[in-house]
Design an enzyme around this catalytic site. Structure first.
Site, PDB file in Angstrom:
ATOM      1  N   THR A  87       0.874  -1.170   0.000  1.00 52.09           N
ATOM      2  CA  THR A  87       0.000   0.000   0.000  1.00 52.09           C
ATOM      3  C   THR A  87       0.913   1.222   0.000  1.00 52.09           C
ATOM      4  O   THR A  87       1.652   1.438   0.964  1.00 52.09           O
ATOM      5  CB  THR A  87      -0.885   0.028   1.262  1.00 52.09           C
ATOM      6  OG1 THR A  87      -1.640  -1.175   1.313  1.00 52.09           O
ATOM      7  CG2 THR A  87      -1.830   1.218   1.225  1.00 52.09           C
ATOM      8  N   LYS A 162      -7.897   1.493  -3.142  1.00 49.75           N
ATOM      9  CA  LYS A 162      -7.574   1.063  -1.776  1.00 49.75           C
ATOM     10  C   LYS A 162      -7.724   2.217  -0.783  1.00 49.75           C
ATOM     11  O   LYS A 162      -8.352   2.075   0.267  1.00 49.75           O
ATOM     12  CB  LYS A 162      -6.138   0.522  -1.765  1.00 49.75           C
ATOM     13  CG  LYS A 162      -5.489   0.362  -0.415  1.00 49.75           C
ATOM     14  CD  LYS A 162      -5.730  -0.975   0.203  1.00 49.75           C
ATOM     15  CE  LYS A 162      -5.189  -1.015   1.624  1.00 49.75           C
ATOM     16  NZ  LYS A 162      -5.424  -2.265   2.292  1.00 49.75           N
ATOM     17  N   LYS A 237      -1.829   5.085   8.527  1.00 47.59           N
ATOM     18  CA  LYS A 237      -1.004   5.130   7.308  1.00 47.59           C
ATOM     19  C   LYS A 237      -1.903   5.348   6.086  1.00 47.59           C
ATOM     20  O   LYS A 237      -1.639   6.205   5.248  1.00 47.59           O
ATOM     21  CB  LYS A 237      -0.225   3.814   7.156  1.00 47.59           C
ATOM     22  CG  LYS A 237       0.527   3.716   5.852  1.00 47.59           C
ATOM     23  CD  LYS A 237       1.072   2.330   5.553  1.00 47.59           C
ATOM     24  CE  LYS A 237       1.590   2.301   4.111  1.00 47.59           C
ATOM     25  NZ  LYS A 237       2.102   1.011   3.690  1.00 47.59           N
TER      26      LYS A 237
HETATM   27  P1  NAD Z   1       6.008  -5.714   7.293  1.00 44.71           P
HETATM   28  O1  NAD Z   1       6.727  -4.542   7.882  1.00 44.71           O
HETATM   29  O2  NAD Z   1       5.715  -6.899   8.150  1.00 44.71           O
HETATM   30  O3  NAD Z   1       6.815  -6.247   5.983  1.00 44.71           O
HETATM   31  C1  NAD Z   1       7.542  -5.435   5.120  1.00 44.71           C
HETATM   32  C2  NAD Z   1       8.860  -6.167   4.820  1.00 44.71           C
HETATM   33  O4  NAD Z   1       9.599  -5.429   3.855  1.00 44.71           O
HETATM   34  C3  NAD Z   1       9.759  -6.287   6.052  1.00 44.71           C
HETATM   35  O5  NAD Z   1      10.056  -7.663   6.302  1.00 44.71           O
HETATM   36  C4  NAD Z   1      11.009  -5.493   5.680  1.00 44.71           C
HETATM   37  O6  NAD Z   1      12.219  -6.041   6.212  1.00 44.71           O
HETATM   38  C5  NAD Z   1      10.970  -5.572   4.168  1.00 44.71           C
HETATM   39  N1  NAD Z   1      11.740  -4.518   3.510  1.00 44.71           N
HETATM   40  C6  NAD Z   1      11.820  -3.203   3.840  1.00 44.71           C
HETATM   41  N2  NAD Z   1      12.643  -2.563   2.991  1.00 44.71           N
HETATM   42  C7  NAD Z   1      13.067  -3.474   2.103  1.00 44.71           C
HETATM   43  C8  NAD Z   1      13.946  -3.429   0.981  1.00 44.71           C
HETATM   44  N3  NAD Z   1      14.538  -2.278   0.618  1.00 44.71           N
HETATM   45  N4  NAD Z   1      14.188  -4.576   0.302  1.00 44.71           N
HETATM   46  C9  NAD Z   1      13.618  -5.740   0.674  1.00 44.71           C
HETATM   47  N5  NAD Z   1      12.787  -5.857   1.739  1.00 44.71           N
HETATM   48  C10 NAD Z   1      12.525  -4.735   2.431  1.00 44.71           C
HETATM   49  O7  NAD Z   1       4.661  -5.125   6.677  1.00 44.71           O
HETATM   50  P2  NAD Z   1       3.352  -5.950   6.213  1.00 44.71           P
HETATM   51  O8  NAD Z   1       2.361  -5.957   7.307  1.00 44.71           O
HETATM   52  O9  NAD Z   1       3.794  -7.210   5.576  1.00 44.71           O
HETATM   53  O10 NAD Z   1       2.777  -4.940   5.112  1.00 44.71           O
HETATM   54  C11 NAD Z   1       3.355  -4.844   3.813  1.00 44.71           C
HETATM   55  C12 NAD Z   1       2.501  -3.903   2.988  1.00 44.71           C
HETATM   56  O11 NAD Z   1       1.176  -4.399   2.932  1.00 44.71           O
HETATM   57  C13 NAD Z   1       2.410  -2.482   3.551  1.00 44.71           C
HETATM   58  O12 NAD Z   1       2.446  -1.578   2.485  1.00 44.71           O
HETATM   59  C14 NAD Z   1       1.066  -2.475   4.267  1.00 44.71           C
HETATM   60  O13 NAD Z   1       0.488  -1.193   4.343  1.00 44.71           O
HETATM   61  C15 NAD Z   1       0.263  -3.406   3.372  1.00 44.71           C
HETATM   62  N6  NAD Z   1      -0.872  -4.080   4.036  1.00 44.71           N
HETATM   63  C16 NAD Z   1      -0.715  -4.648   5.264  1.00 44.71           C
HETATM   64  C17 NAD Z   1      -1.798  -5.277   5.866  1.00 44.71           C
HETATM   65  C18 NAD Z   1      -1.655  -5.932   7.217  1.00 44.71           C
HETATM   66  O14 NAD Z   1      -2.696  -6.277   7.812  1.00 44.71           O
HETATM   67  N7  NAD Z   1      -0.457  -6.147   7.716  1.00 44.71           N
HETATM   68  C19 NAD Z   1      -3.037  -5.317   5.211  1.00 44.71           C
HETATM   69  C20 NAD Z   1      -3.154  -4.761   3.932  1.00 44.71           C
HETATM   70  C21 NAD Z   1      -2.057  -4.128   3.359  1.00 44.71           C
END
Ligand code: NAD
Length: 289
Positions: A87, A162, A237
């Protein structure tokens, strides 16, 4: 298919695991060194992306997406579909798509709803922006990781859908919580309030499916001490992204703006990282509101 998966966090790890379970060859990379069973580990994002038919990113924000695309686009195989499920702000999504298209790749922005539970169960909903050709190429992977994919138009439109959806969600949750708080003060029983509103014109997903009052309506985070669920910080966010987009596009979103301020205050005051429906107990604590 040979798939590269970058960003193996709370969402990315179970999504990658589902692709492996469906028989795809997945190579992953995460800066935090996360590993997922069945996913081959690459030493860099570019290495994970190179030679793949599809590259999926699931990253925290637009700046990181831009940085990662600067590394993986040059490594992409011509005709590969680049699916960004993070997102992020609409402008970053559109810029990433232009960079990828210019390099002969097929980009889509495909943010999801359904949360960590939906990622694990393979029941996410994808909101997709991109060309017809890119959408068609990504579709079989959406079918593995989710239950529904809606093609919303050209690049950026997935992110637009979204944040519009989540702006409504933030506003209706606050409205629902305020109505319960008002009902409490007026001596109206919460169950009676639910029974009326859930079948009247005040109904919404926030009331009917995710009721913020414990013991009322279907099971929800309210019944589990407001453990997320959907953490208020993630709601904030998405609300901030909606306001950034509104400003950039010149749209008037006064309720969205107020909801953003309310969640900013809530996230600042709440030490437990509670669910976004914990606005209800917070409203009964005037010193903190
Ligand atoms: P998270 O923080 O658990 O995962 C993100 C991952 O990206 C981390 O493991 C981090 O180490 C990795 N990362 C960061 N920079 C990086 C880079 N330069 N190269 C490679 N890896 C890198 O977050 P999440 O909960 O998995 O969410 C991911 C996305 O999905 C976000 O944009 C969030 O808004 C969206 N989202 C999350 C949810 C939820 O319920 N968690 C629901 C819908 C959407």
């Amino acid at each position: 298919m040979k798939i590269g998966f970058i960003g193996l966090g709370n969402m990315g790890a179970p999504m990658a695991a589902n692709l492996v379970a469906a028989g795809h060859e997945v190579t992953g990379f995460d800066v935090a060194g996360v590993t997922v069973e069945g996913v081959a580990q690459a030493g860099s994002a570019a290495e994970a992306a190179s030679g793949c038919d599809a590259v999926i990113t699931m990253l925290p924000n637009g700046q990181i997406l831009r940085d990662v695309y600067a590394q993986i686009v040059p490594a992409g195989q011509a005709g590969a579909v680049f699916i960004d499920c993070s997102t992020v702000d609409v402008d970053s999504a559109r810029e990433a798509a232009i960079t990828a298209e210019d390099a002969g790749l097929l980009p889509v922005d495909a943010p999801v709803s359904g949360g960590v539970g939906g990622a694990a169960a393979g029941t996410l909903t994808f909101m997709v922006g991109g060309s017809d050709k890119a959408f068609a190429k990504a579709q079989p992977l959406f079918e593995i990781m989710g239950q529904k994919a809606v093609h919303c138009g050209p690049p950026g439109n997935g992110q637009a859908a979204k944040i519009c959806n989540n702006m409504i969600l933030g506003i209706t949750m606050i409205g629902t919580c305020e109505a319960f708080a008002l009902a409490d003060k007026l001596g109206l029983d919460r169950q009676a309030m639910f029974d009326v509103v859930s079948t009247s014109s005040g109904y919404s997903w926030s009331m009917n499916a995710y009721c913020p009052a414990p013991g009322v309506g279907p099971q929800s985070p309210a019944d589990n001490d407001y453990k997320p669920g959907f953490a208020a910080a993630l709601m904030l966010k998405d609300l901030r992204l909606s306001q950034q987009a509104a400003e950039s596009a010149g749209a008037i979103t006064q309720m969205g703006g107020r909801a953003t301020e309310i969640y900013e205050r809530f996230v600042e005051m709440d030490e437990e990282g509670r669910d976004f429906s914990a606005i209800l107990p917070w409203l009964s604590d005037p010193a903190k509101v």
